[in-house]
Design a protein around this motif. Structure first.
Motif, PDB file in Angstrom:
ATOM      1  N   SER A  22       0.865  -4.131  -6.613  1.00 50.38           N
ATOM      2  CA  SER A  22       2.194  -4.974  -6.147  1.00 50.38           C
ATOM      3  C   SER A  22       3.064  -3.949  -5.038  1.00 50.38           C
ATOM      4  O   SER A  22       3.534  -4.701  -4.438  1.00 50.38           O
ATOM      5  N   ASN A  23       3.402  -3.552  -5.335  1.00 53.07           N
ATOM      6  CA  ASN A  23       4.342  -1.869  -4.911  1.00 53.07           C
ATOM      7  C   ASN A  23       3.720  -1.169  -3.615  1.00 53.07           C
ATOM      8  O   ASN A  23       2.469  -0.880  -3.593  1.00 53.07           O
ATOM      9  N   GLU A  24       4.570  -0.778  -2.105  1.00 56.26           N
ATOM     10  CA  GLU A  24       4.022   0.173  -1.841  1.00 56.26           C
ATOM     11  C   GLU A  24       4.259   2.009  -1.928  1.00 56.26           C
ATOM     12  O   GLU A  24       5.727   2.195  -3.120  1.00 56.26           O
ATOM     13  N   TYR A  25       3.412   2.659  -1.872  1.00 58.27           N
ATOM     14  CA  TYR A  25       3.735   4.263  -2.129  1.00 58.27           C
ATOM     15  C   TYR A  25       3.152   4.554  -1.510  1.00 58.27           C
ATOM     16  O   TYR A  25       2.174   4.874  -0.699  1.00 58.27           O
ATOM     17  N   ASP A  26       3.486   6.167  -1.478  1.00 58.44           N
ATOM     18  CA  ASP A  26       2.421   6.204  -0.848  1.00 58.44           C
ATOM     19  C   ASP A  26       1.538   7.706  -1.095  1.00 58.44           C
ATOM     20  O   ASP A  26       1.461   7.551  -2.165  1.00 58.44           O
ATOM     21  N   ILE A  27       0.470   8.391  -0.314  1.00 57.25           N
ATOM     22  CA  ILE A  27      -1.193   8.231  -1.487  1.00 57.25           C
ATOM     23  C   ILE A  27      -0.514   9.637  -2.179  1.00 57.25           C
ATOM     24  O   ILE A  27      -1.492   9.491  -3.579  1.00 57.25           O
TER      25      ILE A  27
END
Length: 646
Positions: free
Chosen positions: A404-409
């Motif tokens: 549900s959250n945005e992260y970098d790889i």
């Protein structure tokens, strides 16, 4: 009275109707025993019934002991009272004039105190806290089954730390059944979860990021929790154990159990409700693919709980994303190096059952070239193998994370690999806390074993964290400490000298292994303390104390020196001891005999020479003078006659 009762003493007394009878005492070879003879009416006819009271520990106070009730009081007025099945009878308290295994149990007890588990155990089950602590220490230090706990107890320092308990196998089963009561489960976690609050107090609710996973506990005994389970293609007869761990501290928070046939994705809501009942708010949840279904994800989105999970391979979204990005994922811009492992990753946003979520398509390079050769070798000879092999090459090593959250790889890979922490907790539970095999038939007994193993797992995980910077793993550290022995005597006790490796373990744990004299304990810290302990225990240490002089040898050397200084003259010998002084007669006689016939030590006297060697050197030197040996070259001062002639 029968012949068997001739040597018995019968005491009669007035008693209530239910205790109408008498106590019969029998003298046997192993001691004094008693039985209660009471009168009962059967079909209108009075008859007698006997109840064994067991061994008599104190006849005046009516103190008895038997295998059924343990230690208890009995009299004809009040009947049975003060019985405890878990206490050891007074005459079973073992003498402490023994040498016991000290290091591992003592360190575990210190970890109890350091983490705060000792106070929690004392609060939630105060009457049997020593029993529980001893069983936890046994699980973590021994590889034997629980039936051998009493043998370990008698050879361990646990009998000093946790005295007056009976670790017979029947008593342990009875304790597990008692510990399995719902009251103790709730009371324990109400206190235990307070340890994860910042100030140690629950003002409102605690918000924690959690990890959740489950494992199977194989059990072929027929009971309600046991069922056939198909988990990831592995079929077993088992029950399911669910653990919740704190993501920050990496310690277990809570456990739950379900029937073996229950699948993971239907248990998530119950776990959330259970945490809420203990005033725990879920700040973030990291879960395995077994919990990823539509209802669970919708519930998490509804409760606004951030999550990260792996998308199941059988989902249509998984197949579409792999097909969409399989040809473009292996690009330099998508490359990521994580702890020497090589990944390619692409982040995208998708709609999952009406919810906007972030999907991370990842490829593990090392896993790809492991999975694909195995698939190729297995299916290369099948019809239409070209298409199968092509599809396998595209999907090998690839997986999709859903959040549900945005992260970098890099962050999302790091976050997902924290799931290994809860897998390590399961490994501790099964390998080091030794929860298997269960070998029980009662659900309440299973509950007690689960709580006991949860405490053992938590303590072992905490000890592992304390050794995180040490060169010793937890298992190796406990093995080193197991060889530290304490010798217990009535007035004092002391440890063996610690080895370098044992000292290093104590240093890594920031523990000082020292006992104060108030507790009657002394350490073999240096030679002075060692001599004090030896003197108290009547132990004579071999050799002379450091710096002391052997008086007999000293006197003998003085006499010998005086005899050699006289050069065999007939002058009077000056006595070493004044005849008027109070010298011991035996020592005076010894000195007199030495003066008359001085005993010569080994070797030549100091300053003397070997006469034979002197004579030989004299002969050789004279021979050399008569026939001197000429050295190499011309003598000093001679000239070359040939050159002179020329």
């Amino acid at each position: 009275m029968s012949d068997s009762q001739d040597s018995s003493e019968i005491i009669r007394g007035l008693s209530p109707p239910e205790l109408n009878g008498c106590i019969i005492y029998d003298n046997k070879r192993s001691g004094l025993y008693a039985r209660f003879k009471k009168t009962v009416v059967v079909d209108g006819t009075p008859t007698y019934k006997f109840e064994p009271l067991g061994k008599v520990l104190n006849k005046e106070e009516g103190l008895f002991s038997n295998s059924k009730l343990g230690l208890f009081n009995f009299d004809l007025i009040n009947g049975y009272r003060n019985h405890s099945i878990l206490q050891d009878p007074v005459d079973f308290i073992y003498p402490f004039n023994v040498s016991v295994i000290f290091g591992d149990v003592w360190v575990l007890d210190e970890m109890f105190k350091k983490f705060g588990l000792d106070k929690i155990i004392d609060e939630f089950i105060p009457e049997h806290s020593n029993f529980l602590k001893a069983l936890i220490a046994y699980r973590l230090t021994e590889n034997n089954v629980i039936d051998h706990a009493k043998t370990w107890y008698l050879s361990s320092y646990a009998q000093v730390l946790y005295p007056n308990i009976n670790l017979d196998s029947p008593r342990i089963s009875e304790f597990h059944a008692k510990l399995g009561e719902e009251f103790y489960y709730r009371k324990f976690f109400e206190s235990y979860l307070k340890l994860f609050a910042g100030d140690g107090k629950l003002k409102d609710k605690i918000s924690l990021p959690i990890l959740i996973d489950s494992t199977g506990l194989q059990n072929d005994i027929n009971m309600d929790l046991t069922a056939v389970s198909n988990h990831n293609g592995v079929i077993n007869n088992e029950m399911r154990l669910i653990y919740v761990a704190d993501k920050t501290s990496k310690l277990p928070l809570l456990y739950h159990y379900v029937n073996g046939s229950v699948i993971d994705n239907v248990t998530l809501v119950n776990i959330i409700n259970l945490l809420n009942s203990f005033d725990i708010n879920i700040q973030f949840i990291l879960m395995d693919t077994g919990y990823s279904n539509i209802s669970n994800i919708s519930k998490l989105v509804e409760l606004k709980i951030p999550f990260l999970t792996r998308l199941p391979k059988n989902r249509i979204e998984h197949k579409e994303l792999i097909k969409m990005y399989s040809s473009s994922i292996e690009r330099p811009k998508n490359f990521c190096l994580f702890e020497k492992r090589k990944f390619f990753g692409i982040k995208t946003q998708i709609t999952f059952e009406g919810e906007q979520l972030f999907a991370y398509v990842l490829e593990d390079v090392g896993k790809k070239f492991t999975e694909f050769p195995e698939f190729y070798a297995k299916h290369k000879d099948e019809p239409d193998s070209d298409n199968l092999i092509s599809d396998s090459f595209e999907s090998a090593g690839k997986f999709i994370l859903l959040s549900s959250n945005e992260y970098d790889i890099y962050t999302v890979i790091d976050l997902y690999h924290e799931r290994e922490n809860i897998e390590q907790i399961f490994d501790i539970t099964k390998t080091y806390a030794k929860i298997l095999p269960l070998r029980v038939h009662s659900i309440q007994t299973v509950r007690g074993i689960l709580l006991e193993s949860f405490l053992a797992t938590t303590l072992y995980a905490f000890l592992s964290q304390q050794l995180s910077e040490s060169k010793f793993c937890t298992k190796a550290a406990l093995a080193e400490l197991k060889t530290v022995t304490m010798h217990i005597y009535e007035e004092a006790s002391f440890l063996d000298v610690l080895t370098k490796r044992q000292k290093q373990v104590f240093t890594d744990l920031n523990l000082t292994c020292h006992f104060s004299e108030e507790r009657g304990m002394l350490t073999k810290k240096d030679s002075l303390i060692s001599n004090i302990v030896s003197a108290r225990n009547g132990i004579v240490k071999r050799g002379h104390p450091k710096g002391s002089v052997n008086k007999k040898k000293k006197n003998l050397s003085i006499i010998q020196k005086d005899n050699y200084d006289r050069n065999d003259t007939d002058s009077n010998i000056t006595p070493i001891f004044n005849t008027e002084a109070s010298a011991p007669e035996s020592l005076t006689a010894h000195n007199t005999s030495v003066q008359e016939n001085p005993k010569r030590g080994r070797g030549r006297p100091k300053g003397s020479k070997n006469k034979d060697a002197i004579k030989l050197n004299t002969v050789l030197s004279s021979t050399v003078q008569e026939n001197p040996k000429r050295g190499r070259g011309r003598p000093k001062g001679s000239k070359n006659k040939v050159k002179m002639t020329n």
